[in-house]
Design a protein around this motif. Sequence first.
Motif: not given
Length: 469
Positions: A15-19, A27-28, A56-57
């Motif tokens: 899982q990517l650490l994006t907000k 929100s993620a 994310a990219v």
Amino acid sequence: MSKYETVIGLEVHAQLLTKTKLFCACSAKFGDPPNSNICPVCTGQAGALPVLNKTAVEMAIKTGLALNCEIREKSIFARKNYFYPDLPKGYQISQYEKPLCVNGKLDHVPIVRIHMEEDAGKLLHDTGDPAVSHVDLNRCGTPLIEIVSGPDLHSPEEAADYMRKLRNILVYLEVCDGNMQEGSLRCDANVSIRPAGSKKLGTRTEIKNVNSFKFIENALAYEIQRQTAVVEAGGKVIQETRLWNQQKGTTEAMRSKEEAHDYRYFPDPDLLPLVVDRVWVEKIKGTLPELAGEKALRFAKQYNIPEYDAGVLTAQKELAYYFEECVRHHPSPKKISNWIMAELLRELKVRDQDITEIKMKPEQLARMVALIEQGTISGAAGKGVFMAMLDTGKDPEAIIQAKGLEQVSDTGAIETVIDKIIAKEAENVKRYQSGKKNVLGFFVGEVMKAMKGKANPKMVNEILRKKLG
Ligand SMILES: [Zn+2]
């Protein structure tokens, strides 16, 4: 040698650490109240349109570069169609024929592809009523990358080792928190056996969602044994998806393994092809941090410590940082490395703590090492100070003072004690003088005992040698 050879390939979801989520601004964050981070896009309402998250990219590209992949100029998002109650859209947006990153390598293990996709929601079956399950859509649409290795791992240990290295890289890159317990890093393991020496792949089973290094090893070891028994009994391994049951220590059949065509993949008509500008890739390349392998080489060279030490110290990003902080405060790298490798890592294990959770600050450990070198305390007393620092987070000076551990470096005081002992031990003095030099150790021990371990050992040795002649 075994009659069979094991072939393992891992599909790792990170899982990517994006907000925010992959295609909307929700929100993620993990752990918020159920269904509080949702919107028309991630719940699949009619007419809602996805907008791709650029961060994310960028994180996916970073990972691809760190794993020596080619970054495709053009990749395509596709719909993977299936029904499940935690998937309101009825499809998951993923990359199929044209993933973002291909042809990479982690050590000797080929990385076939890294593609981007969105996660599904979560079903909660533990509701107190066996007839009722709840669905939480907070995780719907959170960004994932799937890292697919080639079928080039040949034992459970090798697979777990690959997974450890991969986790390390993701954490170093700050693209994933690596938390396997919370599921932000999980793996599906494909495993098959074939007669030793054969080139043809056997029928594989897939073990789904394994979320610890230990479980990976255990599940694979069990599955290899199970498949071997099936084949030995004249049977055929069935291609299927299995689940690891940690309590029972077995894998259990879950469903027959689906094939790609079951999902009716097709390019998502709501999303344009993802076009990645070369200039952007070069810019991201410039931001890649130093990874564990390079850091270990640098540590060995810069700090003149053994390669083994450097490997251990850099295996975890936070530990490497702790070591470098210590050395910055007191440039005695080998001594500091010894304290970390022998004492600190052991205590972390005993206390079941992580380096990020301890109270002792790097500058405190550094100062304690300096105090030993200056002769203010003995190495033996240092161990007590070290434990007290871990327990309380207090400064070494305060602990030394409170416990009265300050070493006696007063020549007069040490001489007085030595004179008394020499007078009492005439027999041993003679033995020493007749050439039995190892009796010196006995005298050092007696002096230290008499001075409650506080005498400066270097001075004790010097004065004893002089007095014994
Ligand atoms: Zn949303």
